[in-house]
Design an enzyme around this catalytic site. Structure first.
Site, PDB file in Angstrom:
ATOM      1  N   ASP A   1       0.867  -1.185   0.000  1.00 64.06           N
ATOM      2  CA  ASP A   1       0.000   0.000   0.000  1.00 64.06           C
ATOM      3  C   ASP A   1       0.903   1.235   0.000  1.00 64.06           C
ATOM      4  OD1 ASP A   1      -1.953   1.875   0.320  1.00 64.06           O
ATOM      5  OD2 ASP A   1      -2.568   1.234   2.329  1.00 64.06           O
TER       6      ASP A   1
ATOM      7  N   ASP B   1      -3.252   2.415  -5.803  1.00 62.37           N
ATOM      8  CA  ASP B   1      -2.006   2.387  -5.023  1.00 62.37           C
ATOM      9  C   ASP B   1      -1.899   1.199  -4.086  1.00 62.37           C
ATOM     10  OD1 ASP B   1      -3.830   3.206  -3.036  1.00 62.37           O
ATOM     11  OD2 ASP B   1      -2.244   4.267  -1.976  1.00 62.37           O
ATOM     12  N   GLU B   2      -2.649   0.133  -4.366  1.00 62.80           N
ATOM     13  CA  GLU B   2      -2.638  -1.026  -3.467  1.00 62.80           C
ATOM     14  C   GLU B   2      -2.706  -2.302  -4.265  1.00 62.80           C
ATOM     15  OE1 GLU B   2      -5.621  -1.578  -0.400  1.00 62.80           O
ATOM     16  OE2 GLU B   2      -5.581   0.586  -0.053  1.00 62.80           O
TER      17      GLU B   2
END
Ligand SMILES: [Mg+2]
Length: 391
Positions: free
Chosen positions: A8, A104-105
Protein backbone atom coordinates in the site's frame (compact mmCIF):
# COMPACT_ATOMS: atom_id res chain seq x y z
CA UNK A 1 2.36 -22.59 2.94
CA UNK A 2 0.53 -19.61 1.47
CA UNK A 3 2.40 -16.30 1.57
CA UNK A 4 0.48 -13.14 0.70
CA UNK A 5 1.98 -9.68 0.50
CA UNK A 6 -0.10 -6.52 0.62
CA UNK A 7 1.56 -3.38 -0.69
CA UNK A 8 0.00 0.00 0.00
CA UNK A 9 1.62 3.24 -1.12
CA UNK A 10 1.83 5.91 1.58
CA UNK A 11 -0.47 8.92 1.04
CA UNK A 12 -0.03 8.22 -2.65
CA UNK A 13 -1.29 11.37 -4.44
CA UNK A 14 0.09 13.75 -1.83
CA UNK A 15 3.48 12.01 -1.85
CA UNK A 16 3.69 12.29 -5.65
CA UNK A 17 3.02 16.04 -5.38
CA UNK A 18 5.67 16.38 -2.67
CA UNK A 19 8.10 14.38 -4.76
CA UNK A 20 7.58 16.56 -7.83
CA UNK A 21 7.49 19.89 -5.97
CA UNK A 22 10.17 19.83 -3.28
CA UNK A 23 8.81 23.06 -1.79
CA UNK A 24 5.82 20.96 -0.60
CA UNK A 25 7.97 18.55 1.42
CA UNK A 26 7.10 18.59 5.10
CA UNK A 27 3.94 20.60 4.43
CA UNK A 28 0.29 19.62 4.89
CA UNK A 29 -0.68 18.77 1.30
CA UNK A 30 -4.32 17.97 0.61
CA UNK A 31 -5.31 16.54 -2.76
CA UNK A 32 -8.92 16.55 -3.91
CA UNK A 33 -9.85 20.14 -4.67
CA UNK A 34 -8.78 23.74 -4.41
CA UNK A 35 -9.40 25.62 -1.17
CA UNK A 36 -12.62 27.21 -2.47
CA UNK A 37 -13.95 23.93 -3.85
CA UNK A 38 -17.59 23.58 -2.86
CA UNK A 39 -18.13 19.93 -3.57
CA UNK A 40 -14.59 18.55 -3.45
CA UNK A 41 -13.61 15.82 -1.03
CA UNK A 42 -10.14 14.92 0.18
CA UNK A 43 -8.82 12.02 -1.87
CA UNK A 44 -5.41 11.90 -0.16
CA UNK A 45 -3.56 14.08 2.28
CA UNK A 46 0.03 14.05 3.45
CA UNK A 47 0.91 12.79 6.92
CA UNK A 48 1.58 16.40 7.90
CA UNK A 49 -2.08 17.19 7.13
CA UNK A 50 -3.33 14.14 9.02
CA UNK A 51 -1.93 15.65 12.21
CA UNK A 52 -4.67 18.27 11.93
CA UNK A 53 -7.36 15.61 11.73
CA UNK A 54 -7.73 15.79 7.97
CA UNK A 55 -8.48 12.45 6.34
CA UNK A 56 -9.62 11.12 3.00
CA UNK A 57 -13.32 11.33 2.06
CA UNK A 58 -13.66 14.49 4.16
CA UNK A 59 -15.24 17.53 2.42
CA UNK A 60 -12.58 20.05 1.36
CA UNK A 61 -14.45 22.81 3.19
CA UNK A 62 -14.06 20.91 6.45
CA UNK A 63 -10.37 20.25 5.75
CA UNK A 64 -9.86 24.00 5.23
CA UNK A 65 -11.36 24.64 8.66
CA UNK A 66 -9.15 22.03 10.34
CA UNK A 67 -6.00 22.97 8.50
CA UNK A 68 -6.20 26.54 7.16
CA UNK A 69 -2.49 26.58 6.28
CA UNK A 70 -2.91 23.42 4.15
CA UNK A 71 -1.86 23.36 0.52
CA UNK A 72 -4.92 22.35 -1.47
CA UNK A 73 -4.44 20.78 -4.89
CA UNK A 74 -7.02 19.53 -7.39
CA UNK A 75 -4.85 16.53 -8.28
CA UNK A 76 -3.59 15.22 -11.58
CA UNK A 77 -5.12 11.83 -12.08
CA UNK A 78 -3.32 10.94 -15.29
CA UNK A 79 0.00 11.56 -13.59
CA UNK A 80 -0.98 9.33 -10.67
CA UNK A 81 -2.16 6.61 -13.04
CA UNK A 82 1.19 6.69 -14.84
CA UNK A 83 3.07 6.31 -11.53
CA UNK A 84 0.71 3.48 -10.62
CA UNK A 85 1.65 1.70 -13.84
CA UNK A 86 5.35 1.96 -13.00
CA UNK A 87 4.71 0.46 -9.58
CA UNK A 88 2.65 -2.37 -11.07
CA UNK A 89 5.63 -3.28 -13.24
CA UNK A 90 7.67 -3.67 -10.07
CA UNK A 91 5.01 -5.98 -8.60
CA UNK A 92 5.25 -8.27 -11.59
CA UNK A 93 8.98 -8.58 -11.07
CA UNK A 94 8.22 -10.12 -7.69
CA UNK A 95 5.20 -12.28 -8.46
CA UNK A 96 3.14 -13.29 -11.49
CA UNK A 97 0.00 -13.31 -9.32
CA UNK A 98 -0.93 -9.70 -8.60
CA UNK A 99 -4.36 -8.35 -7.69
CA UNK A 100 -4.41 -4.57 -8.00
CA UNK A 101 -7.17 -3.54 -5.64
CA UNK A 102 -6.82 0.19 -6.29
CA UNK A 103 -4.51 2.72 -7.89
CA UNK A 104 -2.01 2.39 -5.02
CA UNK A 105 -2.64 -1.03 -3.47
CA UNK A 106 -2.11 -4.60 -4.46
CA UNK A 107 -2.00 -8.12 -3.17
CA UNK A 108 0.83 -10.33 -4.39
CA UNK A 109 0.75 -14.06 -3.96
CA UNK A 110 4.32 -14.94 -3.07
CA UNK A 111 3.62 -18.62 -2.44
CA UNK A 112 6.44 -20.67 -3.89
CA UNK A 113 8.76 -17.66 -4.15
CA UNK A 114 10.06 -18.02 -0.58
CA UNK A 115 13.38 -19.43 -1.74
CA UNK A 116 14.25 -16.18 -3.54
CA UNK A 117 15.09 -14.46 -0.26
CA UNK A 118 16.42 -15.76 3.05
CA UNK A 119 13.70 -14.19 5.16
CA UNK A 120 10.34 -12.47 4.71
CA UNK A 121 12.01 -9.31 6.01
CA UNK A 122 14.47 -9.43 3.12
CA UNK A 123 11.56 -9.99 0.76
CA UNK A 124 9.60 -7.05 2.08
CA UNK A 125 12.64 -4.79 2.14
CA UNK A 126 13.51 -5.75 -1.41
CA UNK A 127 10.13 -4.78 -2.84
CA UNK A 128 10.07 -1.53 -0.84
CA UNK A 129 13.55 -0.65 -2.06
CA UNK A 130 12.65 -1.53 -5.62
CA UNK A 131 9.55 0.65 -5.52
CA UNK A 132 11.56 3.51 -4.04
CA UNK A 133 14.28 3.19 -6.67
CA UNK A 134 11.63 3.19 -9.42
CA UNK A 135 9.31 6.01 -8.36
CA UNK A 136 11.01 7.64 -5.30
CA UNK A 137 7.97 6.92 -3.12
CA UNK A 138 7.55 4.86 0.03
CA UNK A 139 5.20 1.93 0.42
CA UNK A 140 3.97 0.02 3.43
CA UNK A 141 4.10 -3.74 3.19
CA UNK A 142 2.38 -6.52 5.09
CA UNK A 143 3.29 -10.17 4.72
CA UNK A 144 0.98 -12.82 6.15
CA UNK A 145 -0.62 -16.18 5.39
CA UNK A 146 -3.76 -14.59 3.88
CA UNK A 147 -5.23 -11.42 2.40
CA UNK A 148 -7.13 -10.30 5.49
CA UNK A 149 -4.09 -10.39 7.76
CA UNK A 150 -1.70 -9.05 5.09
CA UNK A 151 -3.87 -5.97 4.60
CA UNK A 152 -4.07 -5.26 8.31
CA UNK A 153 -0.31 -5.78 8.52
CA UNK A 154 0.49 -3.23 5.80
CA UNK A 155 -1.69 -0.72 7.62
CA UNK A 156 -0.13 -1.39 11.01
CA UNK A 157 3.02 0.71 10.80
CA UNK A 158 2.32 3.27 8.13
CA UNK A 159 4.10 5.11 6.62
CA UNK A 160 7.09 3.20 5.24
CA UNK A 161 6.14 0.16 7.32
CA UNK A 162 7.01 -3.48 7.01
CA UNK A 163 5.06 -5.92 9.17
CA UNK A 164 5.35 -9.66 8.97
CA UNK A 165 2.80 -11.89 10.66
CA UNK A 166 3.78 -15.54 10.63
CA UNK A 167 1.10 -18.25 10.67
CA UNK A 168 1.82 -19.12 14.31
CA UNK A 169 1.46 -15.45 15.31
CA UNK A 170 -1.81 -14.68 13.54
CA UNK A 171 -4.24 -15.36 16.39
CA UNK A 172 -2.34 -13.39 19.03
CA UNK A 173 -1.57 -10.55 16.66
CA UNK A 174 -5.24 -10.12 15.74
CA UNK A 175 -6.62 -10.47 19.27
CA UNK A 176 -6.41 -6.83 20.46
CA UNK A 177 -7.55 -5.29 17.13
CA UNK A 178 -10.89 -3.46 17.19
CA UNK A 179 -13.67 -5.43 15.48
CA UNK A 180 -14.18 -2.78 12.80
CA UNK A 181 -10.86 -3.95 11.32
CA UNK A 182 -12.60 -7.15 10.24
CA UNK A 183 -13.71 -7.08 6.63
CA UNK A 184 -17.44 -6.72 6.39
CA UNK A 185 -17.84 -5.02 9.78
CA UNK A 186 -18.92 -1.45 9.15
CA UNK A 187 -19.94 1.18 11.61
CA UNK A 188 -23.43 -0.25 12.03
CA UNK A 189 -22.29 -3.79 12.70
CA UNK A 190 -19.56 -2.58 15.05
CA UNK A 191 -22.21 -0.70 17.03
CA UNK A 192 -24.45 -3.75 17.17
CA UNK A 193 -21.52 -5.83 18.38
CA UNK A 194 -20.59 -3.31 21.04
CA UNK A 195 -24.03 -3.82 22.64
CA UNK A 196 -22.90 -7.43 23.04
CA UNK A 197 -19.70 -6.09 24.63
CA UNK A 198 -17.72 -7.18 21.62
CA UNK A 199 -15.03 -4.61 20.95
CA UNK A 200 -11.96 -6.53 19.88
CA UNK A 201 -11.31 -9.46 17.59
CA UNK A 202 -10.57 -11.55 20.69
CA UNK A 203 -14.08 -10.69 21.94
CA UNK A 204 -15.55 -11.68 18.60
CA UNK A 205 -13.78 -15.01 18.84
CA UNK A 206 -15.82 -15.83 21.92
CA UNK A 207 -19.07 -15.79 19.90
CA UNK A 208 -20.22 -19.21 18.82
CA UNK A 209 -20.63 -19.85 15.14
CA UNK A 210 -24.33 -20.45 15.74
CA UNK A 211 -24.91 -17.10 17.41
CA UNK A 212 -23.03 -15.27 14.65
CA UNK A 213 -25.07 -17.06 12.00
CA UNK A 214 -28.30 -16.19 13.82
CA UNK A 215 -27.35 -12.55 14.14
CA UNK A 216 -25.60 -11.91 10.80
CA UNK A 217 -26.85 -14.61 8.48
CA UNK A 218 -24.36 -15.87 5.95
CA UNK A 219 -21.89 -13.13 6.87
CA UNK A 220 -21.73 -14.63 10.35
CA UNK A 221 -19.78 -17.52 8.96
CA UNK A 222 -17.15 -15.18 7.47
CA UNK A 223 -16.89 -13.29 10.76
CA UNK A 224 -16.37 -16.55 12.60
CA UNK A 225 -13.46 -17.46 10.32
CA UNK A 226 -11.90 -13.98 10.05
CA UNK A 227 -11.89 -13.62 13.84
CA UNK A 228 -9.65 -16.69 13.84
CA UNK A 229 -7.43 -15.25 11.14
CA UNK A 230 -8.79 -17.66 8.53
CA UNK A 231 -9.34 -16.18 5.07
CA UNK A 232 -9.31 -18.57 2.14
CA UNK A 233 -9.84 -15.92 -0.57
CA UNK A 234 -7.21 -16.27 -3.27
CA UNK A 235 -5.32 -13.39 -4.85
CA UNK A 236 -7.28 -12.82 -8.05
CA UNK A 237 -5.35 -11.21 -10.86
CA UNK A 238 -7.70 -9.17 -13.01
CA UNK A 239 -7.34 -8.71 -16.69
CA UNK A 240 -8.71 -5.84 -18.66
CA UNK A 241 -9.59 -7.72 -21.81
CA UNK A 242 -12.43 -10.22 -21.67
CA UNK A 243 -11.22 -12.01 -24.75
CA UNK A 244 -8.50 -11.82 -27.35
CA UNK A 245 -9.21 -13.05 -30.82
CA UNK A 246 -9.03 -12.54 -34.51
CA UNK A 247 -11.33 -13.31 -37.38
CA UNK A 248 -11.01 -13.05 -41.08
CA UNK A 249 -13.51 -12.75 -43.92
CA UNK A 250 -12.48 -14.50 -47.11
CA UNK A 251 -12.71 -12.73 -50.43
CA UNK A 252 -13.80 -16.08 -51.90
CA UNK A 253 -15.80 -18.47 -49.72
CA UNK A 254 -13.79 -21.52 -48.70
CA UNK A 255 -14.87 -25.13 -48.37
CA UNK A 256 -11.68 -27.16 -48.33
CA UNK A 257 -10.78 -28.27 -44.80
CA UNK A 258 -7.01 -28.26 -45.37
CA UNK A 259 -7.21 -24.64 -46.52
CA UNK A 260 -9.35 -23.67 -43.50
CA UNK A 261 -6.90 -25.30 -41.12
CA UNK A 262 -4.12 -23.26 -42.65
CA UNK A 263 -6.10 -20.04 -42.18
CA UNK A 264 -6.84 -21.12 -38.63
CA UNK A 265 -3.12 -21.64 -37.97
CA UNK A 266 -2.42 -18.06 -39.09
CA UNK A 267 -5.19 -16.66 -36.91
CA UNK A 268 -3.87 -18.68 -33.95
CA UNK A 269 -0.34 -17.36 -34.50
CA UNK A 270 -1.65 -13.80 -34.27
CA UNK A 271 -3.87 -14.43 -31.24
CA UNK A 272 -1.11 -16.34 -29.45
CA UNK A 273 1.39 -13.57 -29.96
CA UNK A 274 -1.02 -10.94 -28.63
CA UNK A 275 -1.74 -13.06 -25.56
CA UNK A 276 1.96 -13.46 -24.85
CA UNK A 277 2.69 -9.79 -25.41
CA UNK A 278 0.18 -9.01 -22.66
CA UNK A 279 1.32 -11.91 -20.47
CA UNK A 280 -2.15 -13.43 -20.63
CA UNK A 281 -3.35 -17.00 -20.73
CA UNK A 282 -6.82 -18.15 -21.73
CA UNK A 283 -8.77 -21.14 -20.60
CA UNK A 284 -11.58 -21.09 -23.15
CA UNK A 285 -10.99 -21.42 -26.88
CA UNK A 286 -13.82 -20.39 -29.20
CA UNK A 287 -14.11 -20.64 -32.94
CA UNK A 288 -16.55 -18.64 -35.02
CA UNK A 289 -17.87 -19.90 -38.33
CA UNK A 290 -19.96 -17.85 -40.73
CA UNK A 291 -21.31 -19.54 -43.83
CA UNK A 292 -22.09 -17.91 -47.15
CA UNK A 293 -25.76 -17.53 -46.13
CA UNK A 294 -24.55 -15.59 -43.06
CA UNK A 295 -25.61 -18.21 -40.54
CA UNK A 296 -23.03 -17.88 -37.80
CA UNK A 297 -22.12 -20.34 -35.12
CA UNK A 298 -19.59 -20.22 -32.30
CA UNK A 299 -18.27 -23.29 -30.55
CA UNK A 300 -16.12 -23.30 -27.43
CA UNK A 301 -14.04 -25.62 -25.39
CA UNK A 302 -12.80 -24.91 -21.87
CA UNK A 303 -9.51 -26.46 -20.89
CA UNK A 304 -8.34 -27.60 -17.48
CA UNK A 305 -5.38 -25.20 -17.60
CA UNK A 306 -5.00 -21.74 -19.14
CA UNK A 307 -2.87 -21.69 -22.29
CA UNK A 308 -1.14 -19.15 -24.51
CA UNK A 309 1.07 -21.29 -26.68
CA UNK A 310 0.23 -21.52 -30.40
CA UNK A 311 0.45 -25.30 -30.42
CA UNK A 312 -2.04 -25.63 -27.57
CA UNK A 313 -4.42 -23.05 -28.98
CA UNK A 314 -4.25 -24.61 -32.43
CA UNK A 315 -4.87 -28.10 -31.07
CA UNK A 316 -8.07 -26.95 -29.32
CA UNK A 317 -9.31 -24.73 -32.15
CA UNK A 318 -8.55 -27.31 -34.81
CA UNK A 319 -10.47 -29.95 -32.88
CA UNK A 320 -13.49 -27.63 -32.72
CA UNK A 321 -13.17 -26.84 -36.41
CA UNK A 322 -13.08 -30.48 -37.43
CA UNK A 323 -16.02 -31.32 -35.16
CA UNK A 324 -18.31 -28.52 -36.26
CA UNK A 325 -17.49 -27.51 -39.80
CA UNK A 326 -20.21 -28.28 -42.34
CA UNK A 327 -19.64 -29.11 -45.95
CA UNK A 328 -20.71 -25.79 -47.38
CA UNK A 329 -18.98 -22.56 -48.30
CA UNK A 330 -17.57 -20.61 -45.36
CA UNK A 331 -17.11 -16.85 -45.55
CA UNK A 332 -15.61 -16.09 -42.15
CA UNK A 333 -13.45 -17.92 -39.63
CA UNK A 334 -12.44 -16.60 -36.23
CA UNK A 335 -10.70 -17.81 -33.10
CA UNK A 336 -10.93 -16.32 -29.60
CA UNK A 337 -9.47 -16.97 -26.20
CA UNK A 338 -11.44 -15.99 -23.13
CA UNK A 339 -11.45 -16.61 -19.38
CA UNK A 340 -8.18 -14.75 -19.46
CA UNK A 341 -5.79 -14.67 -16.57
CA UNK A 342 -2.30 -13.39 -16.05
CA UNK A 343 -1.38 -16.49 -14.07
CA UNK A 344 -0.15 -19.73 -15.40
CA UNK A 345 1.59 -22.65 -13.86
CA UNK A 346 3.70 -22.56 -16.98
CA UNK A 347 5.03 -19.12 -16.09
CA UNK A 348 6.78 -20.61 -13.10
CA UNK A 349 8.66 -22.96 -15.38
CA UNK A 350 9.52 -20.69 -18.27
CA UNK A 351 12.39 -22.67 -19.68
CA UNK A 352 10.76 -25.52 -21.53
CA UNK A 353 12.16 -25.77 -25.03
CA UNK A 354 8.85 -25.14 -26.75
CA UNK A 355 8.40 -21.89 -24.86
CA UNK A 356 11.92 -20.81 -25.79
CA UNK A 357 11.09 -21.38 -29.44
CA UNK A 358 7.82 -19.45 -29.08
CA UNK A 359 9.72 -16.60 -27.44
CA UNK A 360 12.21 -16.49 -30.28
CA UNK A 361 9.47 -16.46 -32.93
CA UNK A 362 7.62 -13.68 -31.10
CA UNK A 363 10.77 -11.65 -30.76
CA UNK A 364 11.58 -11.85 -34.46
CA UNK A 365 8.01 -11.23 -35.56
CA UNK A 366 7.78 -8.25 -33.22
CA UNK A 367 11.12 -6.85 -34.34
CA UNK A 368 10.09 -6.91 -37.98
CA UNK A 369 6.52 -5.88 -37.11
CA UNK A 370 5.12 -8.67 -39.24
CA UNK A 371 5.21 -12.42 -39.38
CA UNK A 372 8.63 -13.45 -40.62
CA UNK A 373 8.62 -16.89 -39.03
CA UNK A 374 5.83 -19.34 -39.67
CA UNK A 375 4.99 -22.73 -38.44
CA UNK A 376 4.51 -25.33 -41.16
CA UNK A 377 0.76 -25.52 -40.65
CA UNK A 378 0.39 -21.85 -41.55
CA UNK A 379 1.77 -22.39 -45.03
CA UNK A 380 -0.37 -23.31 -47.99
CA UNK A 381 0.67 -24.75 -51.30
CA UNK A 382 1.42 -21.23 -52.47
CA UNK A 383 1.12 -17.75 -50.97
CA UNK A 384 -2.47 -16.70 -51.25
CA UNK A 385 -4.29 -13.42 -50.69
CA UNK A 386 -7.62 -15.02 -50.03
CA UNK A 387 -7.97 -13.54 -46.60
CA UNK A 388 -8.11 -10.05 -45.50
CA UNK A 389 -7.63 -9.57 -41.80
CA UNK A 390 -9.98 -7.96 -39.39
CA UNK A 391 -10.06 -7.83 -35.64
MG1 LIG B 1 -2.39 3.94 0.13
Amino acid sequence: MVVIMHVDMDSFFASIEQRDRPELKGKPVIVGGLRDSKRGVVSTCSYEARKYGVHSAMPIAQAVKLCPQGIFLPGDHSKYAAVSQEIRQVFYEFSPVVENTSIDEAFLDMTGCEHLYDTFEDFGKAIKRHIYETVSLTASVGIAPNKFVAKLASDYRKPDGLVIVRPSEVKDWLAPMPVNKVWGIGEKTAKALSTWRIHTIADLRRCSQRSLLQRFGKQGHDLYLLARGIDPRPVEPETEAKSIGRETTFSIDLTELSRLRQVLANLVADVGMRLRQQSLWGRTVTIKLRYSDFTTITRSISLPEPINNDDDIFAAADKLLQQHIQKRPLRLLGVYLSQLTSVSQASLFPDSRRDKLTELIDELNTRYDRAVIYKGRQLGPRKSNHEKGST
